[in-house]
Motif scaffolding. Structure first.
Motif, mmCIF file in Angstrom:
data_model
loop_
_atom_site.group_PDB
_atom_site.id
_atom_site.type_symbol
_atom_site.label_atom_id
_atom_site.label_comp_id
_atom_site.label_asym_id
_atom_site.label_seq_id
_atom_site.Cartn_x
_atom_site.Cartn_y
_atom_site.Cartn_z
ATOM 1 N N ARG A 65 0.813 -1.219 0.000
ATOM 2 C CA ARG A 65 0.000 0.000 0.000
ATOM 3 C C ARG A 65 0.848 1.272 0.000
ATOM 4 O O ARG A 65 0.309 2.363 -0.140
ATOM 5 N N LEU A 66 2.157 1.134 0.139
ATOM 6 C CA LEU A 66 3.037 2.293 0.157
ATOM 7 C C LEU A 66 3.655 2.583 -1.211
ATOM 8 O O LEU A 66 4.435 3.519 -1.351
ATOM 9 N N GLU A 92 9.111 7.630 3.431
ATOM 10 C CA GLU A 92 8.803 8.553 4.521
ATOM 11 C C GLU A 92 7.710 8.011 5.441
ATOM 12 O O GLU A 92 7.717 8.258 6.647
ATOM 13 N N ASN A 93 6.769 7.265 4.876
ATOM 14 C CA ASN A 93 5.668 6.706 5.667
ATOM 15 C C ASN A 93 5.803 5.207 5.900
ATOM 16 O O ASN A 93 4.828 4.541 6.242
ATOM 17 N N GLY A 117 2.813 -1.538 8.866
ATOM 18 C CA GLY A 117 2.188 -2.508 9.761
ATOM 19 C C GLY A 117 0.696 -2.278 9.914
ATOM 20 O O GLY A 117 -0.109 -3.213 9.827
ATOM 21 N N LEU A 118 0.313 -1.025 10.122
ATOM 22 C CA LEU A 118 -1.117 -0.709 10.236
ATOM 23 C C LEU A 118 -1.840 -0.933 8.924
ATOM 24 O O LEU A 118 -2.995 -1.377 8.907
ATOM 25 N N PRO A 145 3.907 8.950 12.139
ATOM 26 C CA PRO A 145 2.580 9.051 11.518
ATOM 27 C C PRO A 145 1.695 7.850 11.846
ATOM 28 O O PRO A 145 1.213 7.133 10.960
ATOM 29 N N LEU A 146 1.499 7.611 13.154
ATOM 30 C CA LEU A 146 0.693 6.499 13.650
ATOM 31 C C LEU A 146 -0.230 7.011 14.744
ATOM 32 O O LEU A 146 0.141 7.947 15.463
ATOM 33 N N PRO A 147 -1.403 6.401 14.907
ATOM 34 C CA PRO A 147 -2.215 6.751 16.074
ATOM 35 C C PRO A 147 -1.437 6.409 17.345
ATOM 36 O O PRO A 147 -0.825 5.332 17.419
#
Length: 199
Positions: free
Chosen positions: A66-67, A77-78, A83-84, A122-124
C-alpha cells in the motif's frame, strides 16, 4: 481459528502487489523471515504454534504494497505505517485479530505510545508491541533480513548497532529477544533474497 496456508497467503500477496517487482521483494522477504523463524524454532525447541508463526511471517509485511505510488516508487517517509496498512488489509479480508497483529506489532523491537509521540511518527498514539511468543518470534526473525536494495542479511550484532540510534532501551529489548530465541545461522540455505550476513 483457521490459519491460512502458504498458497492462500501467496495469492493474497499477488492480489495486493502493485508490480511483479514489489511482489518478488516483499514475498521473498516474508519467506526468508519464515525460514529464519523455522530454524530458530527447531534449534530451541520453542513451545509455539508453528502454523501460526508461519502465517505471521508470511503475512507480516503485506501492508508494504500500500506504500507504492502510481510511479512504482515506495513511500519511504511513511514506511512506519506499513504494519497498520497490513492490519487493515487483513481486516478487510476477514482475518482475525490474532493474524492482523503480526502486521501491526512487528516493527523494530516494538513501537510504544511514547515512541509515537516523542518521534512524531505518523501512527495513532498506541503501543505496538509483540506480546505472544509467536508475535515476538516473528518480530525477532524479521530483524535479520532487510528489503533494501540489494536485500541483505544482518547479523545480530549488525542489527543491535542499527537499532541503537533509537535508544539503549531498544538495544536492551533486542538483546532480550536474542537471549530468548538464540542467534540464527544465516549461512544456512534460505530462499533467494540477499547477500550474506553483515558483521
Amino acid at each position: 481459528m483457521r490459519i491460512p496456508g502458504p498458497d492462500e497467503i501467496r495469492a493474497l500477496h499477488e492480489k495486493y502487489a502493485p508490480t511483479a517487482e514489489a511482489f518478488a521483494l516483499v514475498h521473498t522477504h516474508c519467506e526468508i523471515v519464515w525460514s529464519i523463524a523455522e530454524q530458530l524454532m527447531s534449534a530451541s525447541r520453542l513451545d509455539v504454534d508453528a502454523e501460526l508463526v508461519r502465517a505471521g511471517c508470511l503475512l507480516h509485511d503485506i501492508g508494504v504494497y500500500r506504500l507504492y505510488g502510481d510511479d512504482g516508487r515506495l513511500d519511504h517517509e511513511n514506511y512506519i505505517r506499513h504494519g497498520l496498512l497490513g492490519h487493515e488489509i487483513l481486516e478487510n479480508e476477514g482475518f482475525p485479530e490474532t493474524l492482523r497483529r503480526f502486521c501491526s506489532h512487528h516493527t523494530g523491537v516494538g513501537v510504544t505510545r511514547d515512541d509515537v509521540l516523542r518521534q512524531g511518527l505518523p501512527l495513532p498514539p498506541a503501543d505496538y508491541l509483540a506480546v505472544t511468543d509467536e508475535e515476538r518470534l516473528v518480530m525477532y526473525a524479521d530483524k535479520f533480513h532487510s528489503k533494501s536494495r540489494p536485500s541483505a542479511f544482518l547479523s545480530p550484532d549488525a542489527y543491535a548497532a542499527q537499532v541503537r540510534r533509537f535508544g539503549e532501551d531498544k538495544v536492551t529489548a533486542f538483546q532480550a529477544l536474542r537471549a530468548e530465541f538464540g542467534d540464527p545461522d544465516l549461512t544456512r540455505p534460505v530462499p533467494d533474497g540477499g547477500v550474506s550476513a553483515r558483521a
